[in-house]
Design a protein around this motif. Sequence first.
Motif, PDB file in Angstrom:
ATOM      1  N   UNK A 202      40.711  38.820  34.171  1.00  0.00           N
ATOM      2  CA  UNK A 202      42.156  38.841  34.470  1.00  0.00           C
ATOM      3  C   UNK A 202      42.363  39.686  35.713  1.00  0.00           C
ATOM      4  N   UNK A 203      42.503  39.014  36.845  1.00  0.00           N
ATOM      5  CA  UNK A 203      42.572  39.730  38.126  1.00  0.00           C
ATOM      6  C   UNK A 203      44.001  39.778  38.649  1.00  0.00           C
ATOM      7  N   UNK A 204      44.965  39.910  37.731  1.00  0.00           N
ATOM      8  CA  UNK A 204      46.374  40.036  38.101  1.00  0.00           C
ATOM      9  C   UNK A 204      46.728  41.514  38.254  1.00  0.00           C
ATOM     10  N   UNK A 205      48.038  41.801  38.286  1.00  0.00           N
ATOM     11  CA  UNK A 205      48.493  43.170  38.506  1.00  0.00           C
ATOM     12  C   UNK A 205      48.394  44.015  37.234  1.00  0.00           C
ATOM     13  N   UNK A 206      48.682  45.286  37.393  1.00  0.00           N
ATOM     14  CA  UNK A 206      48.469  46.274  36.342  1.00  0.00           C
ATOM     15  C   UNK A 206      49.182  45.902  35.038  1.00  0.00           C
ATOM     16  N   UNK A 207      50.455  45.542  35.137  1.00  0.00           N
ATOM     17  CA  UNK A 207      51.220  45.229  33.934  1.00  0.00           C
ATOM     18  C   UNK A 207      50.641  44.056  33.174  1.00  0.00           C
ATOM     19  N   UNK A 208      50.169  43.034  33.899  1.00  0.00           N
ATOM     20  CA  UNK A 208      49.571  41.863  33.254  1.00  0.00           C
ATOM     21  C   UNK A 208      48.305  42.248  32.494  1.00  0.00           C
TER      22      UNK A 208
ATOM     23  N   UNK B 291      44.294  34.756  33.402  1.00  0.00           N
ATOM     24  CA  UNK B 291      44.794  34.510  34.756  1.00  0.00           C
ATOM     25  C   UNK B 291      44.767  33.013  35.029  1.00  0.00           C
ATOM     26  N   UNK B 292      45.855  32.478  35.588  1.00  0.00           N
ATOM     27  CA  UNK B 292      46.000  31.031  35.669  1.00  0.00           C
ATOM     28  C   UNK B 292      45.623  30.459  37.043  1.00  0.00           C
ATOM     29  N   UNK B 293      44.904  31.216  37.841  1.00  0.00           N
ATOM     30  CA  UNK B 293      44.547  30.747  39.180  1.00  0.00           C
ATOM     31  C   UNK B 293      43.326  29.830  39.136  1.00  0.00           C
ATOM     32  N   UNK B 294      43.228  28.975  40.136  1.00  0.00           N
ATOM     33  CA  UNK B 294      42.064  28.091  40.285  1.00  0.00           C
ATOM     34  C   UNK B 294      40.799  28.924  40.471  1.00  0.00           C
ATOM     35  N   UNK B 295      40.913  29.992  41.247  1.00  0.00           N
ATOM     36  CA  UNK B 295      39.756  30.845  41.535  1.00  0.00           C
ATOM     37  C   UNK B 295      39.151  31.423  40.256  1.00  0.00           C
ATOM     38  N   UNK B 296      40.003  31.871  39.332  1.00  0.00           N
ATOM     39  CA  UNK B 296      39.493  32.474  38.097  1.00  0.00           C
ATOM     40  C   UNK B 296      38.718  31.463  37.267  1.00  0.00           C
ATOM     41  N   UNK B 297      39.278  30.246  37.150  1.00  0.00           N
ATOM     42  CA  UNK B 297      38.578  29.197  36.403  1.00  0.00           C
ATOM     43  C   UNK B 297      37.274  28.807  37.100  1.00  0.00           C
ATOM     44  N   UNK B 298      37.306  28.765  38.420  1.00  0.00           N
ATOM     45  CA  UNK B 298      36.112  28.401  39.189  1.00  0.00           C
ATOM     46  C   UNK B 298      34.992  29.414  38.969  1.00  0.00           C
ATOM     47  N   UNK B 299      35.331  30.685  38.934  1.00  0.00           N
ATOM     48  CA  UNK B 299      34.314  31.736  38.781  1.00  0.00           C
ATOM     49  C   UNK B 299      33.557  31.587  37.466  1.00  0.00           C
ATOM     50  N   UNK B 300      34.291  31.401  36.358  1.00  0.00           N
ATOM     51  CA  UNK B 300      33.590  31.301  35.065  1.00  0.00           C
ATOM     52  C   UNK B 300      32.826  29.983  34.953  1.00  0.00           C
ATOM     53  N   UNK B 301      33.296  28.931  35.649  1.00  0.00           N
ATOM     54  CA  UNK B 301      32.575  27.658  35.667  1.00  0.00           C
ATOM     55  C   UNK B 301      31.272  27.799  36.456  1.00  0.00           C
ATOM     56  N   UNK B 302      31.363  28.439  37.624  1.00  0.00           N
ATOM     57  CA  UNK B 302      30.163  28.673  38.422  1.00  0.00           C
ATOM     58  C   UNK B 302      29.166  29.574  37.697  1.00  0.00           C
ATOM     59  N   UNK B 303      29.689  30.474  36.848  1.00  0.00           N
ATOM     60  CA  UNK B 303      28.824  31.389  36.097  1.00  0.00           C
ATOM     61  C   UNK B 303      28.111  30.693  34.941  1.00  0.00           C
ATOM     62  N   UNK B 304      28.461  29.423  34.705  1.00  0.00           N
ATOM     63  CA  UNK B 304      27.839  28.605  33.652  1.00  0.00           C
ATOM     64  C   UNK B 304      28.008  29.211  32.265  1.00  0.00           C
ATOM     65  N   UNK B 305      29.149  29.791  32.026  1.00  0.00           N
ATOM     66  CA  UNK B 305      29.446  30.332  30.701  1.00  0.00           C
ATOM     67  C   UNK B 305      29.777  29.156  29.781  1.00  0.00           C
ATOM     68  N   UNK B 306      29.110  29.024  28.641  1.00  0.00           N
ATOM     69  CA  UNK B 306      29.254  27.820  27.813  1.00  0.00           C
ATOM     70  C   UNK B 306      30.682  27.523  27.356  1.00  0.00           C
ATOM     71  N   UNK B 307      31.400  28.554  26.895  1.00  0.00           N
ATOM     72  CA  UNK B 307      32.792  28.340  26.470  1.00  0.00           C
ATOM     73  C   UNK B 307      33.711  29.069  27.427  1.00  0.00           C
ATOM     74  N   UNK B 308      34.696  28.326  27.950  1.00  0.00           N
ATOM     75  CA  UNK B 308      35.621  28.883  28.935  1.00  0.00           C
ATOM     76  C   UNK B 308      37.036  28.566  28.462  1.00  0.00           C
ATOM     77  N   UNK B 309      37.747  29.592  28.024  1.00  0.00           N
ATOM     78  CA  UNK B 309      39.051  29.417  27.384  1.00  0.00           C
ATOM     79  C   UNK B 309      40.152  29.869  28.338  1.00  0.00           C
ATOM     80  N   UNK B 310      41.129  29.012  28.561  1.00  0.00           N
ATOM     81  CA  UNK B 310      42.236  29.364  29.451  1.00  0.00           C
ATOM     82  C   UNK B 310      43.503  28.633  29.057  1.00  0.00           C
ATOM     83  N   UNK B 311      44.567  28.874  29.803  1.00  0.00           N
ATOM     84  CA  UNK B 311      45.876  28.300  29.490  1.00  0.00           C
ATOM     85  C   UNK B 311      46.016  26.883  30.036  1.00  0.00           C
ATOM     86  N   UNK B 312      46.923  26.148  29.406  1.00  0.00           N
ATOM     87  CA  UNK B 312      47.235  24.786  29.850  1.00  0.00           C
ATOM     88  C   UNK B 312      47.857  24.789  31.241  1.00  0.00           C
ATOM     89  N   UNK B 313      48.377  25.945  31.671  1.00  0.00           N
ATOM     90  CA  UNK B 313      48.973  26.052  33.000  1.00  0.00           C
ATOM     91  C   UNK B 313      47.981  26.506  34.064  1.00  0.00           C
TER      92      UNK B 313
END
Length: 258
Positions: free
Chosen positions: A12-18, A93-115
């Motif tokens: 989660x690479x968002x701001x402090x409150x998030x 975190x709902x950014x494309x970059x965050x999803x891309x990182x865990x996909x590139x890391x080849x983590x078997x299960x990658x859980x995120x939001x529909x948004x």
Amino acid sequence: MKEPLERFVVLHTAFIGDVILTLPLVQQLRVRFPQSRITFVAIPAAAALLANHPAIDEVIVYDKKGDDAGVVGIFALAARLRKSCFTIAIVPHRSFRSALIVWLARIPRRIGFSRSAGKIMLTDIVQYEEQSHEIQRNLSFLRPLGFKELKTELPRLYPNHPDQEAVGELLRSDRTVNAENMIAIAPGSVWNTKRWLKERFLELCSALASEGYHVVLIGGKGDETLCSEIAAGVMHPRVLNAAGKLTLLQSAELIRRC
């Protein structure tokens, strides 16, 4: 039934409150998977808040706007995560970059939001409930892990003894502050459009001081000018400007004493 020994990474690479509002999820992961390893990836400012947290085994700092910026930083973080052999990635975190990182890391299960902008790279998609509180939304990541009952709780931070001593020293340095009758106000924001007007904060501080409360203005280095202007405008000995004088965890300790 023996608990599976998972290796979780929460990215989660968002701001402090998030990030703070993600802590109840992490705390529940620790309760439900007490023997599993939990790593949290955060930006430098938010990572400082996660120190000493008993639910987190490791904090990885991802300076996406500094040393880790750009494509090189993305691949470097993905490579680091891949070497750690994580089994489950949770990506609030709902950014494309965050999803891309865990996909590139080849983590078997990658859980995120529909948004998520990169939901095509996720294995488990959790419905983003618009009307729910952010804490409750984050706790919904437990559902794909088999937990239907979501126990709501508040985020917890863990200032250490030096943090507590620093706050005590600050309060002792201003003898006009009575910690038993103290209110902390943080008027700053990284988003100016979200910030209440300075004049309103000044009016509020004046009203509280006149009612006998001791007001401590808190914030980072970037908030020093704003807090100085508010304190100068109030012109009351019961208003202390502590902006720029405390770390995030020390600010949390001060808030705890209010």
